[in-house]
Write a protein that holds these residues in place. Structure first.
Motif, PDB file in Angstrom:
ATOM      1  N   LEU A  48       0.836  -1.196   0.000  1.00 11.03           N
ATOM      2  CA  LEU A  48       0.000   0.000   0.000  1.00 11.03           C
ATOM      3  C   LEU A  48       0.877   1.255   0.000  1.00 11.03           C
ATOM      4  CD1 LEU A  48      -2.927   1.112   0.234  1.00 11.03           C
ATOM      5  CD2 LEU A  48      -2.568   1.183   2.710  1.00 11.03           C
ATOM      6  N   GLY A  49       0.602   2.147  -0.949  1.00 11.34           N
ATOM      7  CA  GLY A  49       1.377   3.378  -1.045  1.00 11.34           C
ATOM      8  C   GLY A  49       2.607   3.278  -1.931  1.00 11.34           C
ATOM      9  N   TRP A  50       2.777   2.118  -2.625  1.00  8.54           N
ATOM     10  CA  TRP A  50       3.929   1.910  -3.488  1.00  8.54           C
ATOM     11  C   TRP A  50       3.494   1.342  -4.830  1.00  8.54           C
ATOM     12  CZ3 TRP A  50       8.427   3.942  -2.404  1.00  8.54           C
ATOM     13  CH2 TRP A  50       8.821   4.125  -1.069  1.00  8.54           C
ATOM     14  N   GLY A  51       4.367   1.455  -5.824  1.00  7.80           N
ATOM     15  CA  GLY A  51       4.114   0.854  -7.124  1.00  7.80           C
ATOM     16  C   GLY A  51       2.769   1.242  -7.701  1.00  7.80           C
ATOM     17  N   GLY A  52       2.063   0.244  -8.228  1.00  8.98           N
ATOM     18  CA  GLY A  52       0.766   0.485  -8.838  1.00  8.98           C
ATOM     19  C   GLY A  52      -0.391   0.372  -7.870  1.00  8.98           C
ATOM     20  N   SER A  53      -0.123   0.216  -6.575  1.00  8.68           N
ATOM     21  CA  SER A  53      -1.197   0.169  -5.576  1.00  8.68           C
ATOM     22  C   SER A  53      -1.704   1.565  -5.264  1.00  8.68           C
ATOM     23  CB  SER A  53      -0.692  -0.494  -4.285  1.00  8.68           C
ATOM     24  OG  SER A  53      -0.424  -1.866  -4.485  1.00  8.68           O
ATOM     25  N   SER A  54      -2.807   1.646  -4.537  1.00 11.80           N
ATOM     26  CA  SER A  54      -3.354   2.943  -4.141  1.00 11.80           C
ATOM     27  C   SER A  54      -2.334   3.719  -3.318  1.00 11.80           C
ATOM     28  CB  SER A  54      -4.629   2.751  -3.319  1.00 11.80           C
ATOM     29  OG  SER A  54      -5.652   2.155  -4.079  1.00 11.80           O
ATOM     30  N   ARG A  55      -2.388   5.029  -3.451  1.00 10.30           N
ATOM     31  CA  ARG A  55      -1.465   5.901  -2.721  1.00 10.30           C
ATOM     32  C   ARG A  55      -2.255   6.915  -1.902  1.00 10.30           C
ATOM     33  NH1 ARG A  55       4.107   6.493  -5.321  1.00 10.30           N
ATOM     34  NH2 ARG A  55       4.306   4.617  -6.590  1.00 10.30           N
ATOM     35  N   PRO A  56      -2.883   6.452  -0.819  1.00 12.94           N
ATOM     36  CA  PRO A  56      -3.636   7.383   0.018  1.00 12.94           C
ATOM     37  C   PRO A  56      -2.707   8.338   0.753  1.00 12.94           C
ATOM     38  CG  PRO A  56      -3.524   5.237   1.056  1.00 12.94           C
ATOM     39  CD  PRO A  56      -2.946   5.080  -0.313  1.00 12.94           C
ATOM     40  N   ASP A  57      -3.273   9.455   1.237  1.00 20.06           N
ATOM     41  CA  ASP A  57      -2.474  10.371   2.045  1.00 20.06           C
ATOM     42  C   ASP A  57      -1.958   9.620   3.265  1.00 20.06           C
ATOM     43  OD1 ASP A  57      -3.147  12.338   0.265  1.00 20.06           O
ATOM     44  OD2 ASP A  57      -4.774  13.148   1.487  1.00 20.06           O
ATOM     45  N   PHE A  58      -0.703   9.829   3.586  1.00 22.00           N
ATOM     46  CA  PHE A  58      -0.098   9.142   4.727  1.00 22.00           C
ATOM     47  C   PHE A  58      -0.364   9.966   5.980  1.00 22.00           C
ATOM     48  CE2 PHE A  58       3.290   7.822   7.566  1.00 22.00           C
ATOM     49  CZ  PHE A  58       3.289   6.441   7.403  1.00 22.00           C
TER      50      PHE A  58
END
Length: 400
Positions: free
Chosen positions: A138-148
């Motif tokens: 999660l948050g990397w590559g082609g996965s979703s990148r939600p606000d951290f």
């Protein structure tokens, strides 16, 4: 930041023709009116998936790519590891390779500043023995990148551990072998501590996070911090200034810098097998896009590690709680010290083996792919054959 820069391997470059012809999507998939070549950061989620397909064209084994829906957050959790401005579902980018029906399942997790495509040299060999599934965290590559939004080590670990567990549920997996590289090894270890009932065997490849700065007794770091350079770099670390921010700041000059780095690390300065021209070009292209896209999972850095890449919540302190048989794999030239594994093994009550692979550094699976495959098959031999001698270590690969 010397230690971190080594762990951030390979970035990526797109050809000018592809950038002009490709439409650019934002992280929320809204289309831009400007062609990629005119944007300051010529990347997007669409670019990442396209670069992934080009890189995996080097793999002969057929595979399925999917975005696995893991929802908006873990049931009952108050931790804000999924949430951004909206509560839309999040996805884990997943590739599953064709295999025999009775093959054991091997789940592969990448490290910091990487993505599942880093294992492109390994998929063909491993799918002869396993049902291989590789994911982008999660948050990397082609996965979703939600606000951290995490504000502590506990919340940050939950971001990765709980998203992996929601992915497991969505994929309907019960038991599997879990392999993690570097930071991915840290996540895999913490996952196995929390959900040991699902992990048949743990394979940790140059894992990060076993020792703290105190455990390591790092004199060089203490001395370096006392210098003005050390003070500045420590401040940047605590401010969560990541190398990816530098790459984004370079805009259209970023791809060229990444190409130079990849050519050097996996070319003239390689500790093992150098990349071919095609491999270098496609891997560079792929990693540039994964790093230049919206920052998300990368912001875990200061919460998981202190300056120098020492764990804030070291695994060594929990080694007596280990419930899953474990194999550590290190390259002979790995900058990650295998002494942490030796110290952890002393407290483990489960089987634990430490394997070292020659002509390989931190990216052992790229530097010496055949040696790495030998180590993995040897580690998982009880799932592959009733004869424990069926998968001996290759020449030069040693067990300590």
């Amino acid at each position: 930041m010397r230690v971190v820069s080594r762990s951030i391997s390979s970035f990526a470059v797109k050809t000018m023709t592809e950038e002009i012809n490709s439409s650019t999507a934002t992280s929320r998939t809204k289309k831009s009116l400007w062609p990629s070549v005119l944007r300051w950061i010529p990347s997007s989620t669409d670019h990442i998936i396209a670069a992934e397909k080009r890189l995996l064209s080097l793999v002969k084994t057929p595979y399925t790519q999917e975005k696995v829906n893991i929802g908006t957050g873990p049931p009952g959790s108050k931790i804000r590891w999924f949430r951004s401005a909206s509560n839309e579902p999040r996805f884990i980018n997943t590739v599953t390779f064709d295999s025999k029906e009775d093959s054991p399942t091997l789940v592969m997790v990448h490290g910091y500043a990487a993505a599942q495509g880093f294992f492109f040299r390994n998929f063909d060999a491993l799918t002869k023995h396993f049902r291989v599934i590789a994911i982008d965290q999660l948050g990397w590559g082609g996965s979703s990148r939600p606000d951290f939004t995490c504000k502590s080590t506990e919340e940050t670990e939950a971001w990765f551990i709980d998203s992996l567990e929601e992915w497991r549920k969505a994929k309907n997996l019960d038991k599997f072998i879990l392999l993690g590289h570097s930071f991915g090894g840290h996540v895999a270890s913490k996952y196995a501590l929390k959900h040991p009932e699902h992990v048949q065997h743990l394979v940790l490849v140059g894992p990060a996070g076993f020792t703290s700065e105190i455990d390591h007794k790092s004199e060089w770091l203490t001395k370096f911090r006392a210098t003005w350079k050390g003070a500045v770099m420590n401040h940047l670390w605590e401010s969560n200034f990541t190398p990816m921010k530098v790459l984004r700041g370079l805009g259209p000059w970023g791809p060229n810098l990444v190409r130079k780095y990849t050519s050097a690390r996996f070319g003239e300065y390689s500790t093992g097998d150098v990349l071919t021209d095609d491999e270098s070009r496609l891997l560079t292209d792929y990693i540039y896009h994964t790093l230049a896209a919206k920052g998300s999972g990368e912001l875990c850095l200061k919460y998981i590690f202190s300056f120098g890449a020492y764990a804030r919540s070291p695994l060594l302190q929990r080694s007596s709680e280990w419930k899953v048989p474990t194999t550590f794999i290190y390259g002979f030239e790995d900058w990650m010290n295998y002494q942490g594994a030796i110290d952890a093994r002393k407290n483990m009550s489960v089987p634990c083996e430490i394997i070292r692979v020659p002509k390989a550094g931190h990216f052992v699976f790229l530097d010496n792919a055949s040696g790495f495959h030998s180590a993995v098959l040897h580690a998982c031999r009880r799932f592959l054959s009733s004869d424990s001698n069926s998968y001996p270590l290759a020449e030069g690969v040693i067990s300590i």
